[in-house]
Design an enzyme around this catalytic site. Structure first.
Site, PDB file in Angstrom:
ATOM      1  N   ALA A 124       0.842  -1.196   0.000  1.00 13.58           N
ATOM      2  CA  ALA A 124       0.000   0.000   0.000  1.00 13.58           C
ATOM      3  C   ALA A 124       0.876   1.244   0.000  1.00 13.58           C
ATOM      4  O   ALA A 124       2.042   1.216   0.412  1.00 13.58           O
ATOM      5  CB  ALA A 124      -0.914  -0.014   1.222  1.00 13.58           C
ATOM      6  N   MET A 125       0.302   2.361  -0.437  1.00  9.88           N
ATOM      7  CA  MET A 125       1.088   3.591  -0.611  1.00  9.88           C
ATOM      8  C   MET A 125       1.579   4.157   0.717  1.00  9.88           C
ATOM      9  O   MET A 125       2.502   4.970   0.739  1.00  9.88           O
ATOM     10  CB  MET A 125       0.279   4.631  -1.379  1.00  9.88           C
ATOM     11  CG  MET A 125      -1.041   5.009  -0.759  1.00  9.88           C
ATOM     12  SD  MET A 125      -1.943   6.147  -1.836  1.00  9.88           S
ATOM     13  CE  MET A 125      -3.560   6.114  -1.085  1.00  9.88           C
ATOM     14  N   ARG A 126       0.988   3.738   1.827  1.00 12.02           N
ATOM     15  CA  ARG A 126       1.464   4.236   3.121  1.00 12.02           C
ATOM     16  C   ARG A 126       2.767   3.553   3.539  1.00 12.02           C
ATOM     17  O   ARG A 126       3.430   3.989   4.478  1.00 12.02           O
ATOM     18  CB  ARG A 126       0.393   4.028   4.195  1.00 12.02           C
ATOM     19  CG  ARG A 126      -0.009   2.580   4.419  1.00 12.02           C
ATOM     20  CD  ARG A 126      -1.121   2.468   5.450  1.00 12.02           C
ATOM     21  NE  ARG A 126      -1.564   1.086   5.655  1.00 12.02           N
ATOM     22  CZ  ARG A 126      -2.467   0.474   4.929  1.00 12.02           C
ATOM     23  NH1 ARG A 126      -3.051   1.119   3.924  1.00 12.02           N
ATOM     24  NH2 ARG A 126      -2.814  -0.781   5.193  1.00 12.02           N
ATOM     25  N   TYR A 127       3.122   2.452   2.841  1.00 12.97           N
ATOM     26  CA  TYR A 127       4.353   1.736   3.171  1.00 12.97           C
ATOM     27  C   TYR A 127       5.500   2.057   2.220  1.00 12.97           C
ATOM     28  O   TYR A 127       6.663   1.984   2.608  1.00 12.97           O
ATOM     29  CB  TYR A 127       4.104   0.222   3.159  1.00 12.97           C
ATOM     30  CG  TYR A 127       3.058  -0.240   4.147  1.00 12.97           C
ATOM     31  CD1 TYR A 127       3.224  -0.032   5.508  1.00 12.97           C
ATOM     32  CD2 TYR A 127       1.907  -0.894   3.721  1.00 12.97           C
ATOM     33  CE1 TYR A 127       2.268  -0.452   6.420  1.00 12.97           C
ATOM     34  CE2 TYR A 127       0.943  -1.319   4.625  1.00 12.97           C
ATOM     35  CZ  TYR A 127       1.126  -1.091   5.973  1.00 12.97           C
ATOM     36  OH  TYR A 127       0.182  -1.500   6.868  1.00 12.97           O
ATOM     37  N   THR A 128       5.204   2.343   0.984  1.00 11.70           N
ATOM     38  CA  THR A 128       6.269   2.547  -0.007  1.00 11.70           C
ATOM     39  C   THR A 128       6.728   4.001  -0.031  1.00 11.70           C
ATOM     40  O   THR A 128       6.004   4.910   0.369  1.00 11.70           O
ATOM     41  CB  THR A 128       5.796   2.148  -1.414  1.00 11.70           C
ATOM     42  OG1 THR A 128       4.677   2.965  -1.781  1.00 11.70           O
ATOM     43  CG2 THR A 128       5.390   0.691  -1.450  1.00 11.70           C
TER      44      THR A 128
END
Length: 758
Positions: A124-128
């Site tokens: 998810a974009m919160r991790y990358t």
């Protein structure tokens, strides 16, 4: 009284519905085509991709900056420029970052951005985290140099570039795919160095034809080492038309008898290929393969191992079969549809794409140079004012100290422009030193030189072309690399037929009355000893070979095909036919036959009609079968008879009331399906009687064969000489058998054997 105009809603209410719907759909389709699905020839980007790159540049996420959370970028893109779903926006961003999806990625990702086996397995974009790649600099370097038009964003609070000033034709380098309304696009990636050489050649030879470009651009260049196997002539034809297909095949090596695939086609997955091969092994379609292993890891991203049964297996034939039946070989469509510099979508060939992009690039460079030239002229104008001020420094200081309106007095005293006067008034005291005057003169000389160079480039066509070529050479050197996808000439891969992959051995197939089927190896098994479930018993058995297809005929005249290797062992109860075939309601399998594809059979109904059919015409790939014999009313199908010789064989037809007719087989037509021709005449009154007459037996009678007609425990033997009494033309009534033999129970055809009474 003043007339009032109807409101907008009232206007719409007066529009015919079909006109409103047509206009609304047209507006929607144009939006999808121009603002969502199709890339622009200039920068090769769709609007969402363009907005992602521009937004990241505004956040300062260049190739040398620190990574930032992808959610930050997506939030900026959605909030400022692209009011759509965050999932779709993030997926577009992921695609720009995946090195196995993009030939030249525009985003540099940190974290889980997916892998070739599962491109959608990204975190998810919160991790990358992400930033722009070095290659993205080609789109942004000239953005603030007057090269592009700007438009307000969706809420009118900001401005965004209509198009990015790409320094190379990204549309060809990275390719693009998209589905719009009524049209689609599919452009494949290419090698940067090859495209750069083609551009330089096109600049030097404006009248070149498309064939000359093939010297530089051999074909697409995918982000994989797999081989492009489409013949060069087909690749060139694709480039000429702007449409076509490109095939790419996996690369493999052979180590210790094992086949190891080291590079897969673009967007092919080792997991999917593993499943495809394993499914064939489970279906007994790959008996020469004992195992398959996926040994891919971080060191070897692609390592798929297939182990042949022995060293006698033909590796080339096996790999050809795998190429033909799995994703080890893939075909990619090419549809060079794009939005041109005129703003209209159209399919273009390779020459048109490069020519039109060079027009876009020339216009961009001209705008960039003119913008720089205008800035230089403006700066020189100010420097001239500074030099006047330094030459008259005391008078300038006096005016500034004593005047109530120093700007007006300076303009009047030294014939300055408003801009020059303003610049002089903004000079700091420390800049009045002698050294600053020298710096101004040096700067002026440098700008004069630069101005002269720019005017020469803009005013001289050959210099202008040389300038563009030098930029392309520099970018190709900085960002180019070697071709990854080699172009090889390979023959077309062919899959195995069933007969190629199974051991040839005798097989006996058994069919029960309730529709259960099974098979046993060998022909020695006694059919009477074969057991089925309680209450069921044998209906039909067939001796054949394991490589021969079995044709099953039902009571409606349809044929079905099975292969012995797919049938369960005769040691068990077998399997219901419904698991292999799709029978119509009330349909039931009556007969089974097998043979070579070029052999012939006699097939008929008890209505007295039939024809000759080739065995290959029985065959079908569909589970629901194939219509062969037309059966009407209460007619039934007779057992098909194999034919030995089409020229010399004869037909013996016997009715239920003991009439026999013998005639030449060559009098019947050879058909693929249908009712057939009349074999023996049966009057309608006989059919409609209480004891109807029908065709009961149909036999092939080879030349010099004996026909033995059984009636209960008695029989009559008709030698070739006696058969003449019953010989006639096809479709005749026939002649009655001797009294006592007209109730026929069995018919045998024997060649030269003596028959004894029971």
């Amino acid at each position: 009284m003043k007339e009032t105009r109807p409101s907008a809603i009232e206007d719409y209410e007066k529009i015919p519905f079909q006109d409103f719907a047509q206009k609304a759909y047209l507006n929607y389709s144009m939006y999808v085509i121009l603002d969502r699905a199709l890339p622009h020839i200039g920068d090769g980007l769709k609007p969402v991709q363009r907005r992602i790159i521009y937004s990241m540049s505004q956040l300062g996420l260049n190739a040398t900056s620190k990574f930032k959370k992808s959610a930050r970028t997506v939030g900026d893109v959605l909030g400022k420029f692209h009011p759509h779903g965050d999932t779709a926006c993030y997926e577009a961003m992921v695609l720009l970052a995946q090195p196995f999806s993009m030939r030249y990625p525009l985003v540099d990702g940190q974290g889980n951005w997916g892998d070739p086996n599962d491109p959608k397995s990204f975190a998810a974009m919160r991790y990358t985290e992400s930033r722009l790649s070095r290659y993205a600099d080609l789109f942004l370097r000239e953005l603030g140099q007057g090269t592009v038009a700007w438009a307000p964003n969706f809420d009118g609070t900001l401005e965004e570039p209509v198009i990015l000033p790409a320094r190379l034709p990204n549309l060809l380098l990275n390719g693009s795919t998209g589905i719009a309304v009524g049209m689609a696009t599919s452009l494949l990636p290419h090698n940067l160095r090859e495209v750069a050489k083609a551009l330089i050649h096109l600049i030097d030879h404006e009248d070149t034809d498309i064939d000359s470009l093939f010297t530089f651009i051999k074909g697409p260049d995918f982000p994989t080492d797999a081989e492009i196997i489409t013949p060069p002539d087909e690749i060139r034809e694709t480039y000429r038309r702007g449409k076509g297909r490109i095939k790419i095949r996996a690369k493999f090596i052979v180590e210790n008898g094992e086949i190891i695939f080291t590079a897969l086609p673009h967007h092919a997955s080792t997991e999917k290929i593993y499943e495809q091969v394993a499914a064939q092994m489970a279906a007994k379609k790959l008996p020469m393969v004992t195992d398959i292993r996926d040994e891919s890891d971080h060191e070897d991203p692609t390592r798929l191992v297939i182990i042949p049964r022995s060293n006698r297996v033909d590796i080339q034939a096996l790999t050809d079969h795998l190429f033909a039946t799995t994703d080890l070989e893939k075909s990619y469509s090419v549809n060079m549809n794009m939005i041109g510099i005129n703003g209209k979508p159209r399919v273009k060939n390779l020459l048109e794409i490069l020519t039109e992009w060079l027009e876009f690039r020339a216009d961009t460079v001209r705008k960039k140079l003119n913008h720089e030239l205008e800035k230089i002229i403006d700066r020189l104008h100010i420097l001239d004012g500074f030099l006047i001020a330094y030459l008259n420094i005391d008078a300038v200081i006096k005016i500034i100290r004593s005047s109530d309106h120093p700007k007006k007095d300076l303009i009047k005293a030294f014939d300055l422009s408003d801009t020059q006067a303003t610049a002089i008034l903004e000079i700091r005291l420390r800049q009045l030193a002698r050294l600053e005057e020298i710096k101004i003169q040096t700067e002026k000389n440098d700008l004069e030189t630069r101005k002269e160079h720019l005017e020469n480039v803009l005013g001289n066509e050959s210099e202008f072309k040389a300038y563009i070529k030098e930029e392309i050479r520099q970018d190709a050197k900085a960002y180019g690399d070697k071709r990854r996808s080699p172009i090889k000439e390979r023959k077309e891969a062919e899959k195995f037929s069933i007969t190629d992959v199974i051991d040839i051995e005798p097989v006996t197939v058994f069919l029960s009355r309730r529709g259960w089927i099974k098979a046993a190896k060998g022909h020695e098994i006694n059919p009477e000893q074969v057991k089925f479930k309680t209450g069921d018993r044998l209906q039909y058995h067939l001796r054949t070979k394991s490589n021969k297809p079995i044709v099953l005929l039902d009571n409606t005249g349809r044929s079905f095909v099975l292969f012995p290797h797919s049938l369960p062992s005769a040691r068990g109860n077998g399997e219901p036919l419904t698991g292999h075939l799709t029978l119509q309601p009330q349909a039931k399998i009556e007969y089974m036959i097998s043979g070579e594809e070029d052999c012939h059979f006699l097939i008929a109904s008890n209505a007295g009609y039939g024809f000759v059919i080739k065995f290959s015409d029985f065959l079908t790939q569909y589970k629901n079968g194939k219509a062969i014999v037309t059966l009407k009313d209460r007619f039934e199908l007779l057992e098909p008879e194999p034919i030995v010789d089409l020229e010399t064989d004869r037909i013996a037809a016997i009715t239920s009331k003991g009439r026999l007719l013998i005639f030449g087989l060559n009098e019947l037509p050879c058909l693929k399906k249908g009712l057939g021709n009349k074999i023996i005449s049966i009057p309608k009154k006989e059919w409609n009687s209480d004891d109807p007459e029908y065709l009961k037996f149909l036999k092939i009678l080879p030349f010099h064969a004996n026909l033995v007609v059984h009636s209960g425990k008695h029989f009559v033997r008709l030698s070739p000489g006696n058969q003449m009494d019953y010989t006639g033309k096809r479709g005749h009534r026939g002649r009655k058998l001797p009294r006592g033999y007209q109730n026929v129970s069995r018919v045998d055809v024997l060649a030269g054997k003596k028959i004894d009474e029971d």
